[in-house]
Design an enzyme around this catalytic site. Structure first.
Site, PDB file in Angstrom:
ATOM      1  N   HIS A 335       0.811  -1.214   0.000  1.00  0.00           N
ATOM      2  CA  HIS A 335       0.000   0.000   0.000  1.00  0.00           C
ATOM      3  C   HIS A 335       0.849   1.270   0.000  1.00  0.00           C
ATOM      4  CE1 HIS A 335      -3.602   2.128   0.036  1.00  0.00           C
ATOM      5  NE2 HIS A 335      -4.075   1.861   1.230  1.00  0.00           N
ATOM      6  N   ASP A 339      -2.297   2.142  -4.457  1.00  0.00           N
ATOM      7  CA  ASP A 339      -3.505   2.547  -3.745  1.00  0.00           C
ATOM      8  C   ASP A 339      -4.601   1.503  -3.923  1.00  0.00           C
ATOM      9  OD1 ASP A 339      -2.315   4.891  -2.886  1.00  0.00           O
ATOM     10  OD2 ASP A 339      -3.007   6.035  -4.635  1.00  0.00           O
TER      11      ASP A 339
END
Length: 364
Positions: A335, A339
């Protein structure tokens, strides 16, 4: 103050009142004992005065009651009773008052299971060959140590998340069934599932290039090639050989490359170069019957696709409930770089390719 009854039928005592009065009488007489002793005296209807007390200041202890019950068991040595004593024992007596030889009366009423069980004896420590069979110790192999090191590094050095989706495998199964024999005759290998998923992964990586990037130090390195790792289980552990330039290979080329790498893993001739340099990994836990899992990243890669077993399930197609062969898919991603929107879009692209495999052949 008791009000005498002047008229009407005689009043019956309240239900349970005699038993309650008897219990209160016993509690009154045993109030000076500990809760455990009081409970045993009430449960076995014992006369505390008939039990030898060995506690401090002549107090009756739980151990005294247990010893008393043990000594009163059937088979314990007791004096022979004469007929007058037996007749006296056969008569009822008030609560809290014990007749002569009360212990014999109590033993006659209590089942043998009511006696306190003997204290558990400590088990002897195991020794000899039997103890050796309960555990074995062995040195961790270099490969297993390396796998453990990389897995811990993946957990500690990335912000790993996982997104899930499912794919209808009807199209892939139909294509494999239709062309399996011809494919095997022409190329000498089976048309498996991995070629479909590797080609779908390339399609998704092209559509979402952020997933084909890596973090190296303080820099983001964007990859423009498509070397895909394929997780393979071996006797020595899980290894991930890399299929080079999947975007340039046909379905047959992918299957041949996977078969060659799997052979080298089995024969233990795989080289370090063939295990490194991948930009993305596909792991097929479905071959073991796994329905759903969270694949772990293969650093320094930013994402990994987890395949699972195919199960027939009811699904809604065109507002109709139908039975379809479905597979859960999972994409774990870093992450820090990818995204959620990009990860979800990436996985949906793979699902679209699998559910419509002809579009990969047409490259649309």
């Amino acid at each position: 103050m008791t009000v005498p009854q002047t008229s009407g039928p005689p009043l019956n005592p309240i239900a349970g009142m005699p038993a309650a009065k008897a219990k209160l009488a016993v509690m009154a007489e045993t109030g000076e004992y500990s809760p455990a002793v009081r409970r045993m005296l009430q449960e076995y209807r014992l006369d505390p005065k008939a039990i030898p007390a060995t506690g401090r200041e002549g107090r009756l202890t739980k151990e005294d009651v247990v010893r008393y019950l043990e000594a009163s068991r059937p088979g314990a040595a007791v004096p022979q009773q004469n007929q007058p004593e037996a007749d006296a024992l056969a008569q009822p007596w008030p609560v809290g008052q014990a007749p002569p030889l009360v212990e014999r009366r109590i033993v006659g009423q209590l089942p043998s299971a009511a006696a306190a069980p003997p204290a558990p004896q400590p088990q002897p420590a195991r020794s000899g060959p039997e103890a050796a069979e309960r555990q074995t110790r062995m040195a961790m192999t270099p490969l297993r140590a390396r796998i453990a090191e990389r897995l811990v590094a993946a957990k500690n050095s990335t912000a790993m998340l996982t997104t899930f989706n499912e794919a209808d495998m009807t199209g892939v199964l139909a294509m494999r069934a239709k062309y399996r024999e011809a494919f095997k005759a022409d190329y000498g290998v089976d048309l498996g599932f991995m070629s479909f998923f590797l080609k779908a992964a390339v399609d998704a990586l092209v559509a979402m290039p952020q997933v084909n990037a890596q973090i190296q130090g303080s820099e983001i390195v964007q990859n423009h090639y498509y070397d895909i790792g394929v997780a393979v289980s071996s006797e020595r552990g899980l290894v991930v050989p890399v299929v080079r330039d999947v975007d340039r290979l046909s379905f047959a080329g992918v299957e041949l490359a996977i078969a060659d790498l799997a052979r080298k893993v089995r024969e233990k001739t795989i080289t370090l170069a063939e295990l490194s340099g991948g930009v993305f990994t596909v792991s097929n836990g479905g071959i073991y019957g796994n329905l759903l899992s969270t694949p772990i990243l293969n650093p320094p890669q930013s994402a990994i696709l987890g395949m699972h077993s195919i199960k027939k399930r009811p699904v809604v197609v065109d507002d109709q409930i139908v039975i379809r062969p479905m597979m859960y898919l999972a994409v774990s991603y870093d992450h820090r770089l990818v995204d959620g929107r990009e990860a979800v879009t990436f996985l949906k692209r793979i699902v679209a390719c699998i559910e419509n495999p002809e579009r990969m052949l047409l490259e649309i």
